[in-house]
Design a protein around this motif. Structure first.
Motif, PDB file in Angstrom:
ATOM      1  N   ARG A  64       0.822  -1.209   0.000  1.00 26.63           N
ATOM      2  CA  ARG A  64       0.000   0.000   0.000  1.00 26.63           C
ATOM      3  C   ARG A  64       0.856   1.260   0.000  1.00 26.63           C
ATOM      4  O   ARG A  64       0.446   2.293  -0.518  1.00 26.63           O
ATOM      5  N   LEU A  69      -1.311   4.424  -1.034  1.00 27.77           N
ATOM      6  CA  LEU A  69      -2.550   4.330  -0.258  1.00 27.77           C
ATOM      7  C   LEU A  69      -2.264   4.460   1.231  1.00 27.77           C
ATOM      8  O   LEU A  69      -3.167   4.615   2.040  1.00 27.77           O
ATOM      9  N   GLU A  70      -0.989   4.350   1.551  1.00 28.74           N
ATOM     10  CA  GLU A  70      -0.549   4.481   2.937  1.00 28.74           C
ATOM     11  C   GLU A  70       0.707   5.342   2.840  1.00 28.74           C
ATOM     12  O   GLU A  70       1.406   5.289   1.838  1.00 28.74           O
ATOM     13  N   ALA A  89      -1.848   8.770  -4.412  1.00 37.14           N
ATOM     14  CA  ALA A  89      -2.124   7.566  -5.206  1.00 37.14           C
ATOM     15  C   ALA A  89      -2.567   7.900  -6.621  1.00 37.14           C
ATOM     16  O   ALA A  89      -2.147   7.266  -7.593  1.00 37.14           O
TER      17      ALA A  89
ATOM     18  N   ARG B 388      -9.644   9.744   3.313  1.00 38.39           N
ATOM     19  CA  ARG B 388      -8.493   9.504   4.172  1.00 38.39           C
ATOM     20  C   ARG B 388      -8.065  10.779   4.889  1.00 38.39           C
ATOM     21  O   ARG B 388      -8.333  11.880   4.440  1.00 38.39           O
ATOM     22  N   GLU B 463     -12.226  -0.910  -0.585  1.00 42.41           N
ATOM     23  CA  GLU B 463     -11.183  -0.570  -1.540  1.00 42.41           C
ATOM     24  C   GLU B 463     -11.710   0.136  -2.795  1.00 42.41           C
ATOM     25  O   GLU B 463     -10.941   0.400  -3.709  1.00 42.41           O
ATOM     26  N   ALA B 466      -9.712   3.165  -3.283  1.00 41.44           N
ATOM     27  CA  ALA B 466      -8.339   2.865  -3.685  1.00 41.44           C
ATOM     28  C   ALA B 466      -8.301   2.455  -5.154  1.00 41.44           C
ATOM     29  O   ALA B 466      -7.431   2.876  -5.914  1.00 41.44           O
ATOM     30  N   SER B 470      -6.386   4.320  -8.279  1.00 41.69           N
ATOM     31  CA  SER B 470      -5.408   3.668  -9.154  1.00 41.69           C
ATOM     32  C   SER B 470      -5.804   3.812 -10.615  1.00 41.69           C
ATOM     33  O   SER B 470      -4.963   3.805 -11.497  1.00 41.69           O
TER      34      SER B 470
END
Ligand SMILES: Nc1ncnc2c1ncn2[C@@H]1O[C@H](COP(=O)(O)OP(=O)(O)OP(=O)(O)O)[C@@H](O)[C@H]1O
Ligand SMILES: [Mg+2]
Lengths: 370, 574
Positions: A64, A69-70, A89, B388, B463, B466, B470
């Motif tokens: 990640r 993402l981290e 990201a 986030r 996800e 995420a 991406s």
């Protein structure tokens, strides 16, 4: 087969032309807990690297961080010559597949695969042909109109792969892509993913805690433990030349014997004296010997090579193609060994529990660690 | 040798690295902060004003706890604390067992007509709490048919309050207990069966412990509702004093806002306490059920099924008699003297008297509340769950979202007057407008809707965001293309909940309306006070009808969505 101890191949080199992904000094804490400590790693262009390690060792966290993402606490990531350490990201270049697939349930398979393409304002025709091409690539050419809920786990995983590859990313990240599948589907899909990866020559990082998966798919395996890299090497190196006791224990089955070094390339295990290939050990030091079960030779009918040791078979565990044979060495203070013997050999020699045999422990197969 | 990473000597921490923020992250974070500010402004600030006012005298001089001392020294006022507590406790002790048996019948028996019985039991939610009070007066009042049953006691007072509150809170308790019973694991019963456990033992060792937290939660909700409700005691309470009435008297009658603030804070205490008990139970309620729980399937048992059916029919009949009497009253000339059918309460009583405008005000407000409330509440829940960063702002926002449940409507309303009617507040133009009614109502019903939204969002794959990052798709695109469509049933549910509650709300808005923005429930109160019981019943009936229509529309829409636009969901189930 002769084995030589090779130096543990942990690369600390700076990026070269062949390096696609360069990870240096990555450290990550969650509160007081240090999840990753000073991780250094290079991944070559077109290579498939697998992170292997027990649960909680930080594999996902590292993946990640590579994806953005981290956020790492320290360290740099250079991808294709570009420092991406601080990029969010969305600014990086990768495709990702999660264990849960994370397919959008309300979109058709076609729309799922086209999800990243639509955003690039490509022509409709171009998108259509790309989606068709990708669905063909993952072997599901006719399922564009279906919804994810109508497909099996393995099919969903292929779609997730197609979606991740749609935008032709430079880097493919897979987090335990096969762990939600049943055993048969898992074996089939790992072959397919590997073939696809090699065909597209896309640099790939995969996370797994299944060693068989790692050994069968990887160009190189990164064995991790407690937030650190234990060893990096090809599957063959990792298996036959484990660099640390952890790697020896974690990858494959292995016999461990505690011993005291003696002079003249020998060592003492209980009341026995065994030959080992490694020389130069200071006599009297405590060492550990590691020996793969399939390296042990069992001789049932008198014809045994010189130096073979007498032993008694404690039990035979049938596993299909192979049997695990428990061996009690004659002598005081000696461990029980486990040998891995093909079924035909077991049947042919009539190996059964209670039988007295002689066994050979090839000196060159005994690895000295710790 | 491998060492655990956590035991390694600590390396000096380098300067903390952060990712460069993308404008999309900044957008999400900006929205998150804006939501925090909005809730602080429309929830925290009004409550803070109450705290400030309670320690000041009329002239704004700080007097410490002086006013509390004065208040507690007045015997009549001390009495209303006691009254509030014992009436609310009685209601709780009556409603929770009633609802538990009803829920038990719905989940553990094989009786007929479960669907209809469930719907009937939930009808009280559609009516303003005043409706039950009016109806009980018709049944048991001076002219009531059943007056003899009270044996000389008067319905005006604690008896009437308790009966009406039981009616109004029954569906709330039922829904909570029903959920708790539905969630229990059928395998426990199968194991018990295989061990030859007698039925009574299964009940005490599996059913009751399983429903324990649900029962506590239901009790706390019923208790808080009764403590904070103002409409029922106003209509049927007679001279019986309780805290909610005291606030009203202080604020509207004597225009003493400081005393009102003191009573408000005292009213806040029991509700806050109930909220804390309930909240601390919630975590355990969810921890109790494994994700793989197998639903319980009841077996036939003639005697048990029949008695459960009889019980549910009796309860349903009583509920229908309450609702029916109000509707009936609205369609006859004058109870009990002239029972001929007439529409005059609607034509003269509402339309000609001009009161009908308050019904349209209510409709308008309910629509705004449902629309803007749903958008805001779901949006905030999304930002909380799916973006986030900003851990501090998120913790603050979670707390703010949970708070409204612990604040009685009257206290919130009082805070709004104190805050928005303050001459120095630049927002004081909002006072007496439709806007402030909408805002107060959204805030008042925030917590339940927020929990619905959070539950729906938590069910989504973590996800999605995420994956879209991406694929370089902005988060808001995924929000509109995936998150909203997938959560649509929950979103519609929130909208319906807000609409229905906005139609019947009274306690939060009774201080805030102006002659031009008077709401239907307030109009009922005023007409009842003026002796226009028929017209009041007619207005209550209109509210019930419009809320019913919205619920039917919701049911149809949900079904339509499930079969048409959400094919994927059906596909999933097959
Ligand atoms: N957000 C977080 N907050 C706190 N601790 C975390 C967080 N994420 C991960 N950890 C901890 O960091 C460690 C590494 O987690 P990670 O998910 O990387 O493990 P993993 O190697 O992928 O394990 P698995 O095989 O179980 O997936 C674990 O001990 C985990 O508990
Ligand atoms: Mg993981």
């Amino acid at each position: 087969m002769s084995l030589h101890c090779r130096p543990v191949n942990v690369s600390h080199s700076s990026p070269t032309e062949q390096t696609f992904l360069h990870v240096a000094g990555i450290t990550k804490r969650f509160g007081k807990f240090e999840a990753l400590r000073e991780i250094d790693l290079d991944v070559g262009r077109g290579e498939l690297v697998v992170f292997l390690g027990p649960s909680g060792c930080g594999k996902t966290t590292l993946l990640r961080i590579i994806a953005g993402l981290e956020t790492q606490d320290a360290g740099t990531i250079v991808q294709d010559g570009r420092d991406v350490s601080r990029l969010p990201a969305i600014k990086r270049d990768y495709g990702i597949v999660f264990q849960s697939y994370a397919l959008f349930p309300n979109l058709t398979i076609h729309d799922n695969v086209a999800y990243g393409l639509v955003n690039r304002r490509q022509g409709r025709k171009l998108i259509e042909s790309r989606v068709r091409e990708l669905l063909m690539l993952v072997g599901l050419p006719d399922s564009g109109a279906k919804y994810p809920g109508q497909m099996s786990g393995g099919q969903q995983q292929r779609i997730a792969l197609a979606r991740a590859l749609a935008t032709s990313p430079g880097l493919l990240l897979l987090d335990e892509p096969l762990s939600a599948l049943d055993a048969i589907e898992r074996v089939r899909l790992r072959g397919e993913i590997r073939a696809l990866q090699q065909r597209l020559a896309v640099t790939t990082v995969m996370v797994t805690h299944d060693q068989e998966e790692a050994l069968s798919m990887a160009d190189r395996i990164v064995v991790m433990n407690a937030g650190r890299i234990e060893q990096v090497g090809t599957p063959r190196e990792i298996y036959s030349a484990p660099g640390t006791p952890f790697v020896a224990d974690f990858v494959g089955k292995i016999n461990m014997l505690t011993a005291i070094a003696e002079s003249g390339g020998r060592c003492r295990v209980g009341s026995l004296s065994l030959a080992i290939a490694k020389s130069g050990l200071v006599p009297g030091t405590a060492i550990r010997l590691y020996l793969r079960p399939e390296e042990i030779g069992i001789h049932a009918n008198g014809a045994a090579p010189a130096g073979a040791l007498p032993a008694r078979i404690a039990k035979v565990e049938f596993l299909g193609a192979f049997c695990l044979v428990g061996l009690e060495l004659a002598g005081d203070d000696v461990p029980v060994l486990v040998a891995n013997v093909p079924r035909q050999v077991v049947d042919g020699a009539g190996l059964a529990s209670g039988l007295n045999v002689r066994i050979s422990l090839p000196p060159e197969a005994m690895r000295v660690l710790g | 040798m491998p060492t655990s990473a956590s035991t390694l000597p600590a390396v000096p921490m380098p300067a903390r690295l952060t990712l460069r923020a993308h404008w999309q992250d900044r957008l999400a974070q900006g929205l998150l902060l804006a939501s925090c500010v909005a809730l602080a402004l429309f929830l925290l600030a009004p409550l803070a004003m109450i705290l400030i006012k309670s320690v000041q005298d009329k002239d704004g001089v700080f007097v410490g706890l002086q006013q509390f001392r004065e208040y507690l020294a007045t015997p009549a006022l001390k009495e209303s604390i006691w009254n509030t507590l014992w009436v609310s406790t009685s209601v709780t002790l009556i409603v929770v067992p009633l609802a538990f048996v009803y829920a038990y019948a719905l989940t553990r028996s094989c009786m007929r007509g479960k669907g209809a019985l469930r719907v009937i039991a939930l009808t009280p939610i559609l009516a303003p709490s005043l409706l039950s009070a009016i109806s009980f007066i018709q049944w048991f009042g001076t002219q009531g048919l059943l007056k003899f049953m009270l044996g000389g006691a008067s319905i005006y007072g604690p008896i009437g309050i308790i009966m009406s509150a039981v009616y109004a809170t029954f569906p709330h308790a039922l829904m909570i207990v029903l959920t708790a019973l539905l969630l229990s694991d059928g395998r426990l019963y199968e194991v018990a069966e295989s061990l030859r456990t007698p039925t009574w033992r299964k009940f005490f060792t599996i059913t009751l412990p399983g429903a324990k937290y649900g029962l506590v939660s239901a009790a706390m909700v019923v208790f808080s509702y009764t403590v904070s409700d103002f409409g029922i005691p106003k209509v049927i309470g007679g001279n019986f004093n309780i805290l909610a009435i005291d606030i009203f008297k202080q604020v509207i009658g004597q225009q003493n806002f400081n005393k009102g603030a003191v009573v408000g804070l005292i009213l806040l205490l029991p509700v806050l306490l109930a909220f804390i008990v309930d909240w601390s139970m919630q975590g355990r309620l969810h921890a109790q059920f494994s994700a793989r729980a197998v639903p319980y399937v009841p077996k036939r048992s003639p005697w048990f099924d029949t008695s459960m059916f009889a019980y549910c029919c009796i309860v349903s009949l009583l509920l229908l008699l309450v609702l029916g009497m109000a509707i009936y009253t609205s369609f006859i000339k004058l109870w009990p003297y002239d029972k001929s059918f007439s529409l005059r309460h609607y034509t003269y009583g509402l339309i000609d008297a001009g009161v009908i405008s308050s019904f349209f005000n209510s409709l308008e407000m309910a629509l705004y509340v449902a629309l803007f409330g749903t958008i805001f509440i779901f949006g905030v829940a999304y930002l909380l769950e799916k973006t986030r960063g900003m851990p501090l702002a998120k913790s603050a926002l979670r707390l703010l979202a949970a708070m409204p449940m612990a604040v009685p409507g009257m206290v919130l309303g009082l805070g709004y007057i104190l805050f928005f009617n303050h001459p120095d507040n630049p927002l004081n133009g909002m006072y007496h407008t439709m806007t402030i009614l909408v805002l107060a109502t959204i805030v008042h019903y925030y917590t339940s809707s927020h929990l619905t939204a959070v539950t729906a969002l938590k069910a989504l794959d973590n996800e999605f965001e995420a994956v879209s990052a991406s694929l370089k798709v902005p988060f808001y695109k995924t929000f509109f293309r995936v998150t909203v469509p997938v959560c649509l049933p929950a979103i519609l549910d929130i909208g319906r909940y807000l609409f229905v509650n906005a139609m019947v709300t009274i306690s939060a808005v009774v201080f805030l309306y102006s002659p031009t923005t008077q709401l239907a429930a307030v109009a009922i109160l005023n007409m009842d006070e003026a002796g226009e019981v028929g017209a009041a019943a007619a207005m209550a009936t209109l509210i019930v009808v419009s809320s019913t229509l919205v619920c039917v529309a919701y049911a149809l829409l949900t079904r339509f969505l499930l079969t048409r636009t959400q094919q994927w969901r059906v596909a999933h189930a097959s």
